[in-house]
Design an enzyme around this catalytic site. Structure first.
Site, short mmCIF file in Angstrom:
data_model
loop_
_atom_site.label_atom_id
_atom_site.label_comp_id
_atom_site.label_asym_id
_atom_site.label_seq_id
_atom_site.Cartn_x
_atom_site.Cartn_y
_atom_site.Cartn_z
CD GLU A 264 -13.51 -5.39 -0.45
OE1 GLU A 264 -12.35 -5.28 -0.40
OE2 GLU A 264 -14.69 -5.95 -0.27
CG LEU B 87 8.97 -16.87 -2.11
CD1 LEU B 87 8.98 -16.84 -0.99
CD2 LEU B 87 9.65 -15.56 -3.04
CG ASP C 36 -2.16 1.02 1.23
OD1 ASP C 36 -2.58 1.86 -0.35
OD2 ASP C 36 -2.52 1.49 1.62
CG HIS D 70 -0.42 2.26 -8.95
ND1 HIS D 70 -0.84 1.60 -8.28
CD2 HIS D 70 -1.53 2.80 -9.42
CE1 HIS D 70 -1.75 2.33 -7.33
NE2 HIS D 70 -2.69 3.05 -8.31
CD1 TRP E 12 7.36 6.82 -3.03
CD2 TRP E 12 6.75 6.81 -4.83
NE1 TRP E 12 8.30 6.67 -3.18
CE2 TRP E 12 7.82 6.99 -5.21
CE3 TRP E 12 6.17 7.07 -6.24
CZ2 TRP E 12 8.95 7.15 -6.52
CZ3 TRP E 12 6.66 7.16 -7.68
CH2 TRP E 12 8.35 6.84 -7.45
NE ARG F 114 -8.00 1.62 5.49
CZ ARG F 114 -7.33 2.91 6.25
NH1 ARG F 114 -7.54 3.19 7.04
NH2 ARG F 114 -6.90 3.33 4.84
C1 IPE Z 1 -5.12 -2.89 0.19
O1 IPE Z 1 -5.13 -1.45 -0.18
C2 IPE Z 1 -5.05 -3.13 -1.85
C3 IPE Z 1 -4.13 -4.00 -1.53
C4 IPE Z 1 -2.79 -2.84 -1.27
C5 IPE Z 1 -4.30 -4.25 -2.70
P1 IPE Z 1 -6.38 -0.09 0.24
O2 IPE Z 1 -5.40 1.02 -0.50
O3 IPE Z 1 -7.24 -0.55 -0.96
O4 IPE Z 1 -6.74 -0.01 1.60
P2 IPE Z 1 -7.71 1.18 1.85
O5 IPE Z 1 -8.33 1.39 0.96
O6 IPE Z 1 -6.46 1.44 2.34
O7 IPE Z 1 -8.25 0.38 3.50
C1 IPE Z 2 -1.62 0.20 -3.67
O1 IPE Z 2 -1.59 1.45 -3.60
C2 IPE Z 2 -1.90 -0.08 -4.66
C3 IPE Z 2 -3.38 -0.94 -4.35
C4 IPE Z 2 -3.78 -0.54 -3.51
C5 IPE Z 2 -3.75 -1.81 -5.78
P1 IPE Z 2 -2.65 2.49 -3.38
O2 IPE Z 2 -3.26 3.19 -4.53
O3 IPE Z 2 -3.96 1.98 -2.47
O4 IPE Z 2 -2.08 4.33 -2.71
P2 IPE Z 2 -2.72 4.94 -1.77
O5 IPE Z 2 -2.84 4.27 -0.78
O6 IPE Z 2 -3.97 5.72 -2.38
O7 IPE Z 2 -1.19 5.74 -1.30
MG MG Z 3 -4.25 2.15 -0.47
#
Ligand code: IPE
Ligand code: IPE
Ligand code: MG
Length: 260
Positions: free
Chosen positions: A81, A145, A34, A51, A39, A208
């Site tokens: 989600e 792994l 996450d 990403h 970033w 979380r």
């Molecule tokens: C969790 O991150 C899912 C992945 C990293 C793939 P999210 O960015 O979707 O989670 P929330 O919405 O902050 O809880």
């Molecule tokens: C995790 O990074 C990637 C996915 C959930 C697919 P995020 O895209 O959720 O990055 P933030 O949480 O918005 O910074």
């Molecule tokens: Mg996120």
């Protein structure tokens, strides 16, 4: 071997790598990848660039995990989600996954890594599903792994799926109600035959689990860091393992006593 991941100046991290106990490496590490968006935004870049950088981090962490001797690495790449995001972001994430599969198989082979997928794979685009099947088949013989990628994964969906499979077995009189136990559920999760995660790592400063491995994480140790996933380095993995090894896992019991 791990020395290469640390700069000489960084005393705290030097300590962690020196003290890591190679006989007690967590068997299964789960990571919520996450913080890609934040970033990028901090640097004035579009989220998509975050990403891309995150995919690069995954490459490094997979390699490091194999070297450290972790048996299973489950990485959360896309949740059930995450479809709520704008279409362009979802498409970019899907195409990054396709690129990862196109470009990484050779390296996974080289590192003796077996790739597997957990989640509702049948809801993904047919071309992506084909790549997933191919990657799984191509690396199935590897004995190092296990890289378990969670794509279109949701913990609640996974448990619901298990409930439906089990109910059907009961309805078809293949299973007696009184024979349903915790193992019955485990056998019907995507993670069948894998040990439960010992350690969960979540970068990005959020505390979380976001619908990740809900059943499996009953006794997992959690390690959080403010660092966003694209800045996560193998030394952070070592730091997490070091801190994991300082903890006492009791599983509801009392220190050093075991009744059964
Ligand atoms: C969790 O991150 C899912 C992945 C990293 C793939 P999210 O960015 O979707 O989670 P929330 O919405 O902050 O809880
Ligand atoms: C995790 O990074 C990637 C996915 C959930 C697919 P995020 O895209 O959720 O990055 P933030 O949480 O918005 O910074
Ligand atoms: Mg996120």
């Amino acid at each position: 071997m791990w020395k290469k991941w640390f700069s000489k100046k960084d005393n705290q991290e030097q300590t962690s790598y020196n003290n890591i106990d190679s006989a007690r490496i967590p068997k299964h590490v789960a990571i919520i990848m996450d913080g890609n968006g934040r970033w990028a935004q901090k640097r004035g870049f579009p989220r998509t660039l975050g990403h891309r950088a995150g995919a690069e981090t995954l490459r490094e962490v997979v390699k490091a995990s194999a070297e450290i001797g972790i048996q299973v690495l489950t990485a959360y790449a896309f949740s059930t989600e995450n479809w709520r995001r704008p279409d362009e972001e979802v498409s970019l994430l899907m195409s990054l996954l396709a690129d990862y599969l196109d470009n990484e198989i050779a390296e996974l082979e080289q590192n003796n890594v077996q790739i597997r997928f957990i989640g509702k794979i049948d809801e993904l685009a047919p071309t992506l599903q084909k790549k997933i099947e191919k990657a799984q088949a191509q690396t199935a013989h590897n004995t190092g792994l296990i890289l378990n990628l969670a794509v279109n994964y949701g913990g609640r969906t996974e448990i619901l799926r298990a409930v439906k499979i089990i109910s059907e077995q009961v309805l078809n009189k293949e299973l007696e109600l009184q024979d349903i136990n915790e193992s019955t559920i485990e056998e019907n999760l995507y993670t069948v035959n894998l040990p439960a995660p010992d350690l969960l790592i979540r970068p990005s400063g959020d505390f979380r689990i976001s619908n990740f491995l809900l059943w499996q994480m009953a006794y997992t140790e959690f390690w959080f860091t403010e660092i966003n996933w694209p800045d996560f380095k193998p030394e952070h993995l070592v730091q997490a393992i070091y801190e994991f090894q300082q903890r006492e896992r009791r599983f509801g019991g009392i220190k050093n006593t075991k009744k059964r």
